[in-house]
Write a protein that holds these residues in place. Structure first.
Motif, short mmCIF file in Angstrom:
data_model
loop_
_atom_site.label_atom_id
_atom_site.label_comp_id
_atom_site.label_asym_id
_atom_site.label_seq_id
_atom_site.Cartn_x
_atom_site.Cartn_y
_atom_site.Cartn_z
N HIS A 46 0.41 -17.91 1.30
CA HIS A 46 1.04 -17.24 0.06
C HIS A 46 0.05 -16.00 -0.38
CE1 HIS A 46 -1.76 -20.10 -2.05
NE2 HIS A 46 -1.78 -19.10 -3.15
N ALA A 47 0.54 -15.28 -1.16
CA ALA A 47 -0.50 -14.01 -1.66
C ALA A 47 -0.36 -14.02 -3.09
CB ALA A 47 -0.25 -12.48 -0.99
N VAL A 48 -1.10 -13.51 -3.80
CA VAL A 48 -1.37 -13.44 -5.34
C VAL A 48 -1.23 -11.62 -5.61
CG1 VAL A 48 -2.38 -13.47 -7.53
CG2 VAL A 48 -2.63 -15.35 -5.86
N LEU A 49 -0.01 -11.34 -6.17
CA LEU A 49 0.09 -9.92 -6.47
C LEU A 49 -0.28 -9.54 -7.76
CD1 LEU A 49 3.42 -8.95 -4.30
CD2 LEU A 49 0.95 -9.41 -3.59
N ARG A 50 -1.47 -9.08 -8.12
CA ARG A 50 -2.06 -8.67 -9.37
C ARG A 50 -1.06 -7.44 -10.06
NH1 ARG A 50 -5.04 -12.89 -11.27
NH2 ARG A 50 -6.28 -13.59 -9.56
N ALA A 98 -5.40 -16.20 -16.14
CA ALA A 98 -5.89 -15.49 -14.69
C ALA A 98 -5.17 -14.13 -14.75
CB ALA A 98 -5.48 -16.35 -13.47
N GLY A 99 -4.48 -13.73 -15.88
CA GLY A 99 -3.86 -12.50 -15.83
C GLY A 99 -2.45 -12.60 -15.21
N ASP A 100 -1.59 -11.69 -15.32
CA ASP A 100 -0.32 -11.45 -14.86
C ASP A 100 -0.33 -11.09 -13.34
OD1 ASP A 100 1.93 -10.27 -17.43
OD2 ASP A 100 -0.26 -10.73 -17.81
N ALA A 101 0.65 -11.98 -12.77
CA ALA A 101 0.65 -11.69 -11.37
C ALA A 101 1.77 -12.21 -10.49
CB ALA A 101 -0.73 -12.21 -10.51
N ALA A 159 0.70 -1.06 0.10
CA ALA A 159 0.06 -0.18 0.30
C ALA A 159 0.86 1.19 0.01
CB ALA A 159 -1.12 0.02 1.35
N ALA A 160 1.93 1.10 0.75
CA ALA A 160 2.83 2.24 0.78
C ALA A 160 3.76 2.55 -0.31
CB ALA A 160 3.68 2.33 1.97
N ARG A 161 4.36 1.34 -0.86
CA ARG A 161 5.17 1.44 -1.76
C ARG A 161 4.98 0.88 -3.31
NH1 ARG A 161 10.61 -1.10 0.95
NH2 ARG A 161 11.53 -0.40 -1.18
N ALA A 162 3.95 0.26 -3.60
CA ALA A 162 3.27 -0.26 -4.70
C ALA A 162 1.97 -0.13 -4.77
CB ALA A 162 3.92 -1.55 -4.99
N PRO A 163 1.25 0.95 -4.74
CA PRO A 163 -0.32 1.04 -4.64
C PRO A 163 -0.93 0.65 -5.86
CG PRO A 163 0.94 3.19 -4.83
CD PRO A 163 1.93 2.37 -4.76
N ASP A 164 -0.35 0.35 -6.88
CA ASP A 164 -1.20 -0.02 -8.30
C ASP A 164 -1.14 -1.44 -8.26
OD1 ASP A 164 -1.36 2.60 -8.99
OD2 ASP A 164 0.47 2.57 -10.18
N VAL A 165 -0.37 -2.21 -7.27
CA VAL A 165 -0.53 -3.82 -7.23
C VAL A 165 -1.36 -4.21 -6.27
CG1 VAL A 165 1.05 -5.42 -6.50
CG2 VAL A 165 2.00 -3.84 -7.86
N PRO A 220 0.21 -5.18 -13.75
CA PRO A 220 -0.32 -4.53 -14.87
C PRO A 220 -0.22 -5.60 -15.90
CG PRO A 220 1.06 -2.98 -13.97
CD PRO A 220 1.08 -4.17 -13.10
N PRO A 221 -1.21 -5.51 -16.97
CA PRO A 221 -1.09 -6.56 -18.13
C PRO A 221 0.37 -6.42 -18.70
CG PRO A 221 -3.07 -5.43 -18.14
CD PRO A 221 -2.25 -5.03 -17.02
N GLY A 222 1.06 -7.78 -19.28
CA GLY A 222 2.22 -7.94 -19.98
C GLY A 222 3.57 -7.26 -18.93
N THR A 223 3.52 -7.51 -17.61
CA THR A 223 4.62 -6.94 -16.88
C THR A 223 5.15 -8.34 -16.17
OG1 THR A 223 3.22 -6.12 -15.04
CG2 THR A 223 3.75 -4.80 -16.74
N GLU A 224 4.66 -9.33 -16.15
CA GLU A 224 4.92 -10.41 -15.12
C GLU A 224 6.36 -10.85 -15.26
OE1 GLU A 224 3.94 -15.28 -14.81
OE2 GLU A 224 2.23 -13.96 -14.47
N ARG A 225 6.65 -11.07 -16.47
CA ARG A 225 7.96 -11.67 -16.72
C ARG A 225 9.07 -10.59 -16.29
NH1 ARG A 225 8.98 -16.26 -15.81
NH2 ARG A 225 6.93 -16.01 -14.96
#
Length: 461
Positions: free
Chosen positions: A394-398, A433-436, A378-384, A400-405
């Protein structure tokens, strides 16, 4: 003579060869020291014992020892016998260091699937092991029951009924070598019964799919949507493998209507449901989800393990089987693959209350880590966006599309090993399921958690 031979104190394997016994024995001893098979300080048998063992004269052995003492290979002291002398023995050539870092050996590790091994309750486990061994019946050290030790099966029946809502009779529980050992056994039984297809979740562990393939079963991924796995689509599969309490890796619980749907499928088709109770003990923001097995014990196999609650190295797992499946599982090996002493220790750990105390302490520790992960994001990567954190390790961090690799690569540059969600997608799955990222926040020891979290935040967009 046979009785005397059996009581000699020090065994030494030698094969004297050569033109004479003395020279052959001397050469054999010298070669054993030169190659490092006999290390410096190793005590050798007395000349009398070795002579009797080799069937030669005692003077021959004494002369060979004397020759090697004179050459410096052996050392003899009054009262301490004959030993290999302290001398430098050439070792194997040193390997050149690899210019690349070994994969998975980065300073920080957030790969899911492993608890904090540094927090294993060593003292409590040792106490349970001592008590279990002291009170174990003599037959516990024999070949044992193919179902596993009755002490552990009885303890598990009570624990699973109390904590997971499983309808468990000790006579229907089989102890196995972790979840993988149980799954391998079940796949072999299914194939022997004529099964050909195992339906699986679209996202899961390729190790499980490989086990099924090696047993001769094809794995077919079930589709999923925003509500989770669509269990109505099991179709003509012979069995279904699910993690209904906390899906790995997506993190949700199977919805009630879809639990009912897969049970209806099993009753209608005669299929079998394999319930993977993945990290079922760890929940934080909700009540524990009861076992799917409780809906129909005749069509559901409940599989559990101590790998997440204690440590995977224990290789302790269990299966609660339908009565119709029990004879075939026993015929394929059953529970003889697990050490009886480890089984007795876990039984003592459960019945003494030590297991409950450990799980409660671990649940609190992992919840704190989960909360610190959410706060840092929340403090350092609010867009995730973080999902799948009501339970589990474990947690799944969603992303932006196309950024996983690119994020996985950036984490590597930060000294962090982490896996993308795509690493867990079945090759034949038709939904994405998208990039995560799939972050195992339980994995690092306490002293490495802050560093791993900082490296993760630096790698995120």
């Amino acid at each position: 003579m046979a009785e005397r031979w059996a009581t000699f104190g020090i065994d030494l394997h030698l094969e004297p060869a050569g033109p004479g016994l003395r020279r052959g024995l001397t050469d054999a001893l010298r070669e054993a020291v030169r190659t490092g098979r006999l290390t410096p300080g190793t005590r050798l048998p007395s000349s009398r014992s070795l002579a009797a063992d080799l069937g030669i004269a005692r003077n021959t052995v004494a002369d060979a020892y004397a020759d090697l003492v004179a050459e410096g290979w052996l050392a003899a002291r009054q009262g301490s016998g004959t030993r290999v002398a302290d001398r430098a023995v050439p070792g194997p050539p040193a390997r050149r260091p690899s210019p690349r870092r070994v994969p998975g050996r980065l300073p920080y590790d957030l790969v899911p699937g492993t608890p904090d091994l540094a927090s294993f309750p060593r003292a409590a486990w040792l106490k349970a092991a001592r008590r279990a061994l002291a009170t174990a019946p003599h037959d516990a050290l024999g070949y044992g029951d193919p179902l596993g030790r009755p002490e552990l099966r009885t303890a598990l029946a009570g624990y699973l009924a109390r904590v997971r809502g499983v309808r468990a009779d000790p006579e229907r529980i089989v102890v196995c070598s972790g979840f993988a050992g149980g799954l391998r056994l079940l796949c072999e039984v299914l194939r022997a019964r004529g099964a050909r297809t195992l339906a699986v979740e679209s996202y899961g562990l390729d190790a499980h799919w490989d086990l099924a393939a090696r047993a001769g079963l094809a794995t077919v991924p079930l589709p999923f949507d925003s509500l989770g796995t669509r269990t109505r689509d099991a179709g003509d599969a012979d069995a279904v493998l699910l993690s209904p309490a906390h899906q790995f890796p997506l993190g949700g619980a199977l919805r009630p209507e879809r639990r009912a749907a897969v049970v209806d499928w099993a009753r209608r088709t005669g299929g079998l449901i394999l319930e993977d109770d993945y990290d079922g003990e760890f929940r934080y923001d909700r009540q524990a989800v009861g076992a799917l097995q409780d809906l129909d014990p005749d069509h559901v196999v409940h599989l559990g393990t101590a790998s997440k609650s204690l440590a995977p190295g224990l290789r302790l797992g269990w299966m609660v089987l339908p009565p119709s499946l029990l004879p075939d599982v026993v015929a394929h090996g059953g529970g003889r693959s697990v050490s009886a002493l480890e089984q007795l220790t876990l039984a003592e750990f459960l019945t003494s209350g030590a297991y409950d105390r450990h799980v409660r302490a671990a649940r609190l520790r992992y919840r704190r880590r989960r909360d610190s992960l959410a706060e840092a994001l929340a403090a350092r990567a609010p867009d995730v966006r973080i999902t799948g954190v009501a339970a589990g390790l474990h947690a799944v961090l969603r992303l932006p599309p196309g950024t996983e690799r690119s994020v996985v690569q950036a984490a590597t540059w930060q000294g962090l090993t982490v896996l993308g969600l795509s690493d867990f997608r079945h090759p034949a799955a038709d939904t994405v399921a998208g990039d995560a990222l799939v972050v195992g926040y339980a994995t690092p020891p306490d002293h490495a958690w802050a560093g791993a979290l900082d490296a993760l935040c630096r790698a995120l967009p």
